[in-house]
Design an enzyme around this catalytic site. Structure first.
Site, PDB file in Angstrom:
ATOM      1  CB  THR A  83      -0.898  -0.015   1.247  1.00 30.57           C
ATOM      2  OG1 THR A  83      -1.787  -1.125   1.137  1.00 30.57           O
ATOM      3  CG2 THR A  83      -1.720   1.263   1.362  1.00 30.57           C
ATOM      4  N   GLY A  90       6.081  -0.819  -0.242  1.00 36.25           N
ATOM      5  CA  GLY A  90       6.920   0.343   0.050  1.00 36.25           C
ATOM      6  C   GLY A  90       7.328   0.330   1.517  1.00 36.25           C
ATOM      7  CE  LYS A 143       9.617   6.949   1.405  1.00 38.17           C
ATOM      8  NZ  LYS A 143       8.815   5.915   0.833  1.00 38.17           N
ATOM      9  CD  GLU A 172       1.527  -1.551   4.457  1.00 38.13           C
ATOM     10  OE1 GLU A 172       1.360  -0.838   3.463  1.00 38.13           O
ATOM     11  OE2 GLU A 172       2.090  -1.141   5.496  1.00 38.13           O
ATOM     12  N   GLY A 175       1.130   4.990   5.535  1.00 37.62           N
ATOM     13  CA  GLY A 175      -0.132   5.005   4.804  1.00 37.62           C
ATOM     14  C   GLY A 175      -1.268   4.364   5.582  1.00 37.62           C
TER      15      GLY A 175
HETATM   16  C1  5RP Z   1       1.614   2.141   4.075  1.00 35.03           C
HETATM   17  C2  5RP Z   1       3.093   2.029   4.069  1.00 35.03           C
HETATM   18  C3  5RP Z   1       3.791   2.527   2.853  1.00 35.03           C
HETATM   19  O1  5RP Z   1       4.467   1.469   2.280  1.00 35.03           O
HETATM   20  C4  5RP Z   1       4.762   3.589   3.248  1.00 35.03           C
HETATM   21  O2  5RP Z   1       4.058   4.609   3.939  1.00 35.03           O
HETATM   22  C5  5RP Z   1       5.482   4.190   2.029  1.00 35.03           C
HETATM   23  O3  5RP Z   1       4.562   4.900   1.263  1.00 35.03           O
HETATM   24  P1  5RP Z   1       4.973   5.611  -0.091  1.00 35.03           P
HETATM   25  O4  5RP Z   1       5.323   4.537  -1.054  1.00 35.03           O
HETATM   26  O5  5RP Z   1       3.734   6.378  -0.484  1.00 35.03           O
HETATM   27  O6  5RP Z   1       6.134   6.522   0.180  1.00 35.03           O
HETATM   28  O7  5RP Z   1       3.710   1.520   4.970  1.00 35.03           O
HETATM   29  O8  5RP Z   1       1.078   1.732   5.304  1.00 35.03           O
END
Ligand code: 5RP
Length: 262
Positions: free
Chosen positions: A33, A90, A129, A111, A105
């Site tokens: 997600t 992600g 990251k 997840e 997210g």
């Molecule tokens: C959602 C997550 C996402 O993987 C994380 O927030 C990274 O998000 P993005 O790809 O929009 O940077 O853990 O719960």
């Protein structure tokens, strides 16, 4: 079109595109997600439509499930799939051991369940990251709505004896109301600045009544695919100790770039 994509979006896209190539016919694949995972889902949709790729995808949120169905993926539940060959997702932070903070997210619970039920977990990310020590990104903790303020107090008290720099917990909001996860829970974001012992913290947090799960993914991720805005891709595998470098071209595909909703 790609000309309108920011360097970060290009980086996320090439990481997702490279990781999509790991999906093979007949696989059962966990679909993460977030904005990077959304690129993955779009890439896989294209591979299904244009190359006839056949696999079953297990989404980690209602958002991902909707996008996956929209781009033509065969969506099944984790209970239907039972066990997964691969999960691609992600992350909000990753360190050199590929331990992660996830849940920015709001989908950390599904997840973590999905990634844990997979032979292999691949994180797709841009280089921003990567961190030396986890914790600059607020650590999401999913809590039940009942007495969430008591749970918050218990967490803050527990953090006093943990190797962290900060210990403030804030309730995640969605406008003027508390954010609600797919499971009907809330999220507390822990502003720790630095987590000295992520493994210990992950275990201790889950002992607190009211905590459902935390966003520390310890020893779950095997591989990180890091994208760069110029098309370079770096793939690090923690088990094999390998690092591979590659470069992808941006291929403008109407279907892929016109739908930019997460
Ligand atoms: C959602 C997550 C996402 O993987 C994380 O927030 C990274 O998000 P993005 O790809 O929009 O940077 O853990 O719960």
């Amino acid at each position: 079109m790609t000309g309108e994509l920011s360097p970060i979006d290009k980086a996320k896209f090439v990481a997702a595109r490279r990781a999509a190539e790991l999906v093979e016919d007949g696989m059962r694949v966990g679909l993460g997600t977030g904005s990077t995972a959304a690129w993955l889902v779009r890439c896989l949709g294209e591979m299904v439509r244009e190359d006839g790729l056949k696999f079953r995808g297990v989404p980690t949120s209602t958002r991902t499930a909707e996008l996956a169905r929209r781009v033509g993926l065969n969506v099944v539940s984790l209970d239907e799939a039972r066990w997964l060959d691969l999960t691609i997702d992600g992350a909000d932070e990753f360190d050199s051991d590929l331990n992660l903070i996830k849940g920015g997210g709001g989908a950390l619970l599904q997840e973590k369940i999905v990634a844990t039920a997979s032979d292999h977990m691949v994180v797709i990310s841009d280089i921003s990251k990567e961190v030396e020590t986890l914790g600059a990104f607020p650590l999401p903790v999913e809590v039940v709505p009942f007495a969430w303020q008591t749970t918050q107090a218990l967490i803050e008290e527990t953090l006093v004896s943990m190797d962290v720099l900060g210990r403030a917990a804030t309730l995640r909001m969605n406008g003027h109301v508390p954010y609600v996860t797919d499971e009907g829970n809330h999220i507390l974001d822990l502003h720790l600045s630095r987590i000295g012992n992520a493994r210990q913290l992950a275990l201790v947090l889950n002992q607190i009544p009211g905590v459902v799960e935390n966003g520390l993914f310890i020893d779950i991720c095997d591989t990180v695919v890091i994208g760069y805005g110029d098309g370079r891709v770096e793939t690090r595998d923690i088990n094999q100790g390998t690092v591979e470098h590659d470069r992808l071209d941006f291929v403008e595909t109407e279907n892929l770039f016109t739908d930019l909703a997460d």
